[in-house]
Design a protein around this motif. Structure first.
Motif, PDB file in Angstrom:
ATOM      1  N   UNK A 185      12.513  18.518  -5.799  1.00  0.00           N
ATOM      2  CA  UNK A 185      12.019  17.169  -6.088  1.00  0.00           C
ATOM      3  C   UNK A 185      12.974  16.115  -5.540  1.00  0.00           C
ATOM      4  N   UNK A 186      14.283  16.384  -5.661  1.00  0.00           N
ATOM      5  CA  UNK A 186      15.264  15.429  -5.151  1.00  0.00           C
ATOM      6  C   UNK A 186      15.154  15.269  -3.646  1.00  0.00           C
ATOM      7  N   UNK A 187      14.918  16.370  -2.942  1.00  0.00           N
ATOM      8  CA  UNK A 187      14.757  16.281  -1.494  1.00  0.00           C
ATOM      9  C   UNK A 187      13.564  15.400  -1.130  1.00  0.00           C
ATOM     10  N   UNK A 188      12.461  15.598  -1.862  1.00  0.00           N
ATOM     11  CA  UNK A 188      11.275  14.769  -1.610  1.00  0.00           C
ATOM     12  C   UNK A 188      11.556  13.306  -1.921  1.00  0.00           C
ATOM     13  N   UNK A 189      12.226  13.071  -3.051  1.00  0.00           N
ATOM     14  CA  UNK A 189      12.535  11.693  -3.451  1.00  0.00           C
ATOM     15  C   UNK A 189      13.488  11.028  -2.470  1.00  0.00           C
ATOM     16  N   UNK A 190      14.438  11.772  -1.957  1.00  0.00           N
ATOM     17  CA  UNK A 190      15.389  11.195  -1.006  1.00  0.00           C
ATOM     18  C   UNK A 190      14.696  10.825   0.304  1.00  0.00           C
ATOM     19  N   UNK A 191      13.735  11.659   0.721  1.00  0.00           N
ATOM     20  CA  UNK A 191      12.960  11.315   1.920  1.00  0.00           C
ATOM     21  C   UNK A 191      12.137  10.045   1.675  1.00  0.00           C
ATOM     22  N   UNK A 192      11.533   9.962   0.479  1.00  0.00           N
ATOM     23  CA  UNK A 192      10.777   8.759   0.130  1.00  0.00           C
ATOM     24  C   UNK A 192      11.704   7.553   0.030  1.00  0.00           C
ATOM     25  N   UNK A 193      12.916   7.782  -0.455  1.00  0.00           N
ATOM     26  CA  UNK A 193      13.875   6.684  -0.593  1.00  0.00           C
ATOM     27  C   UNK A 193      14.246   6.111   0.775  1.00  0.00           C
ATOM     28  N   UNK A 194      14.416   6.976   1.765  1.00  0.00           N
ATOM     29  CA  UNK A 194      14.747   6.491   3.110  1.00  0.00           C
ATOM     30  C   UNK A 194      13.627   5.599   3.654  1.00  0.00           C
ATOM     31  N   UNK A 195      12.379   6.047   3.453  1.00  0.00           N
ATOM     32  CA  UNK A 195      11.242   5.241   3.916  1.00  0.00           C
ATOM     33  C   UNK A 195      11.145   3.933   3.128  1.00  0.00           C
ATOM     34  N   UNK A 196      11.342   4.036   1.811  1.00  0.00           N
ATOM     35  CA  UNK A 196      11.253   2.845   0.962  1.00  0.00           C
ATOM     36  C   UNK A 196      12.360   1.852   1.286  1.00  0.00           C
ATOM     37  N   UNK A 197      13.535   2.359   1.610  1.00  0.00           N
ATOM     38  CA  UNK A 197      14.650   1.471   1.965  1.00  0.00           C
ATOM     39  C   UNK A 197      14.323   0.681   3.220  1.00  0.00           C
ATOM     40  N   UNK A 198      13.749   1.364   4.220  1.00  0.00           N
ATOM     41  CA  UNK A 198      13.363   0.673   5.450  1.00  0.00           C
ATOM     42  C   UNK A 198      12.272  -0.358   5.173  1.00  0.00           C
ATOM     43  N   UNK A 199      11.314   0.027   4.328  1.00  0.00           N
ATOM     44  CA  UNK A 199      10.233  -0.906   3.974  1.00  0.00           C
ATOM     45  C   UNK A 199      10.785  -2.123   3.253  1.00  0.00           C
ATOM     46  N   UNK A 200      11.749  -1.903   2.349  1.00  0.00           N
ATOM     47  CA  UNK A 200      12.344  -3.016   1.606  1.00  0.00           C
ATOM     48  C   UNK A 200      13.109  -3.944   2.545  1.00  0.00           C
ATOM     49  N   UNK A 201      13.825  -3.361   3.499  1.00  0.00           N
ATOM     50  CA  UNK A 201      14.564  -4.187   4.459  1.00  0.00           C
ATOM     51  C   UNK A 201      13.603  -4.987   5.332  1.00  0.00           C
ATOM     52  N   UNK A 202      12.516  -4.355   5.762  1.00  0.00           N
ATOM     53  CA  UNK A 202      11.520  -5.061   6.575  1.00  0.00           C
ATOM     54  C   UNK A 202      10.864  -6.186   5.778  1.00  0.00           C
ATOM     55  N   UNK A 203      10.526  -5.887   4.525  1.00  0.00           N
ATOM     56  CA  UNK A 203       9.883  -6.900   3.679  1.00  0.00           C
ATOM     57  C   UNK A 203      10.829  -8.066   3.424  1.00  0.00           C
ATOM     58  N   UNK A 204      12.111  -7.774   3.221  1.00  0.00           N
ATOM     59  CA  UNK A 204      13.097  -8.837   2.997  1.00  0.00           C
ATOM     60  C   UNK A 204      13.254  -9.695   4.251  1.00  0.00           C
ATOM     61  N   UNK A 205      13.280  -9.047   5.429  1.00  0.00           N
ATOM     62  CA  UNK A 205      13.400  -9.802   6.678  1.00  0.00           C
ATOM     63  C   UNK A 205      12.167 -10.672   6.903  1.00  0.00           C
ATOM     64  N   UNK A 206      10.993 -10.116   6.610  1.00  0.00           N
ATOM     65  CA  UNK A 206       9.751 -10.885   6.743  1.00  0.00           C
ATOM     66  C   UNK A 206       9.753 -12.081   5.802  1.00  0.00           C
ATOM     67  N   UNK A 207      10.218 -11.864   4.584  1.00  0.00           N
ATOM     68  CA  UNK A 207      10.285 -12.955   3.610  1.00  0.00           C
ATOM     69  C   UNK A 207      11.222 -14.057   4.083  1.00  0.00           C
ATOM     70  N   UNK A 208      12.359 -13.691   4.657  1.00  0.00           N
ATOM     71  CA  UNK A 208      13.304 -14.692   5.158  1.00  0.00           C
ATOM     72  C   UNK A 208      12.693 -15.480   6.312  1.00  0.00           C
ATOM     73  N   UNK A 209      12.006 -14.775   7.212  1.00  0.00           N
ATOM     74  CA  UNK A 209      11.346 -15.483   8.317  1.00  0.00           C
ATOM     75  C   UNK A 209      10.267 -16.414   7.800  1.00  0.00           C
ATOM     76  N   UNK A 210       9.501 -15.940   6.812  1.00  0.00           N
ATOM     77  CA  UNK A 210       8.427 -16.762   6.241  1.00  0.00           C
ATOM     78  C   UNK A 210       9.010 -17.971   5.519  1.00  0.00           C
ATOM     79  N   UNK A 211      10.150 -17.780   4.853  1.00  0.00           N
ATOM     80  CA  UNK A 211      10.782 -18.898   4.152  1.00  0.00           C
ATOM     81  C   UNK A 211      11.276 -19.947   5.147  1.00  0.00           C
TER      82      UNK A 211
END
Length: 272
Positions: free
Chosen positions: A117-143
């Protein structure tokens, strides 16, 4: 044309521009809010994954501790078997040993499942981290975009408001200006747009046909015409109507009787 109508048309253009700028500011704020919500949702998802990974690690530490305790008990039980003096003691110890081995095996299986389960969660965490960084960058550009475009829109609003105020002052100075402004404001509050162009015998706002006599009054813009001194309204929606011959569709000219006879003659000749 009524002496105030041209200025009222310009006033309507100013009001339309103000409405567009205010709508643009509202749309910018809505877009920024949506970008912020997406960024927060991405951060929340990432935090949940990190929490789940931490729980799995804590679970494995407990399981490892329990397995270590069970192995110590198993070792002691196995030593006791060698010291047992009766069959009953041996049987009891063998049951205990079987139970301890079963528990150790169960916990080891659970630990393995936790690792998977941890291996699956860590893979999801890597994807989620990238998504969070992209969303934060998009928010800054939008602001940044929202700040710049809102400032530009507010500057435009201030400029239009100044010109609009000056135009209303000009209208108010005419003999009929107060009544014209009162009529305009009343219709604008009710309909949003107070002035509509008459095109092809229709009100461009509500698309209802204009009666022939009223249409003739609209297109009669001579100074001597009584109609030119009256603010005319659409009989359906109540908006002020004006006619611009430059924008109206040209009327088709009916065919002359000579042209009709010529076609008929051609038909007769072709049949001979």
């Amino acid at each position: 044309m009524h002496p105030d109508l041209t200025r009222l048309i310009d006033l309507q253009a100013f009001d339309d521009e103000l409405r567009r700028e205010h709508d643009h500011i509202t749309a910018l704020a809505k877009s920024l809010g949506a970008a912020e919500s997406r960024a927060k949702a991405a951060d929340s998802h990432l935090a949940q994954l990190r929490e789940s990974i931490a729980k799995e690690e804590a679970l494995r530490r407990r399981e490892e501790s329990d397995i270590a305790d069970l192995r110590q008990k198993l070792e002691r039980a196995q030593k006791k078997v060698d010291l047992a003096t009766t069959t009953a003691q041996v049987t009891a110890l063998e049951h205990e040993i079987a139970f301890l081995k079963s528990e150790i095996s169960r916990l080891e299986d659970q630990e393995l499942e936790s690792m998977e389960r941890s291996e699956t969660l860590e893979a999801q965490q890597a994807t989620a981290k990238q998504s969070a960084e992209d969303a934060a960058a998009t928010f800054e550009r939008e602001r940044t975009r929202t700040t710049e475009e809102t400032a530009a829109a507010r500057a435009s609003i201030a400029s239009v408001e100044a010109r609009r105020t000056a135009l209303r002052g000009e209208i108010a100075q005419s003999p009929t200006g107060d009544n014209s402004l009162s009529t305009y404001d009343r219709i604008a509050r009710s309909k949003g747009h107070a002035v509509a162009q008459a095109l092809e015998h229709k009100c461009s706002a509500c698309q209802m046909m204009v009666r022939p006599q009223r249409w003739n009054d609209l297109i009669d813009n001579t100074a001597e015409s009584p109609a030119s001194q009256t603010l005319m309204t659409c009989e359906n929606c109540g908006r002020l109507l004006y006619y611009d011959p430059a924008r109206d569709a040209p009327q088709r000219k009916p065919a002359t009787s000579d042209h009709t006879e010529s076609i008929a003659a051609q038909i007769v000749r072709s049949s001979i």
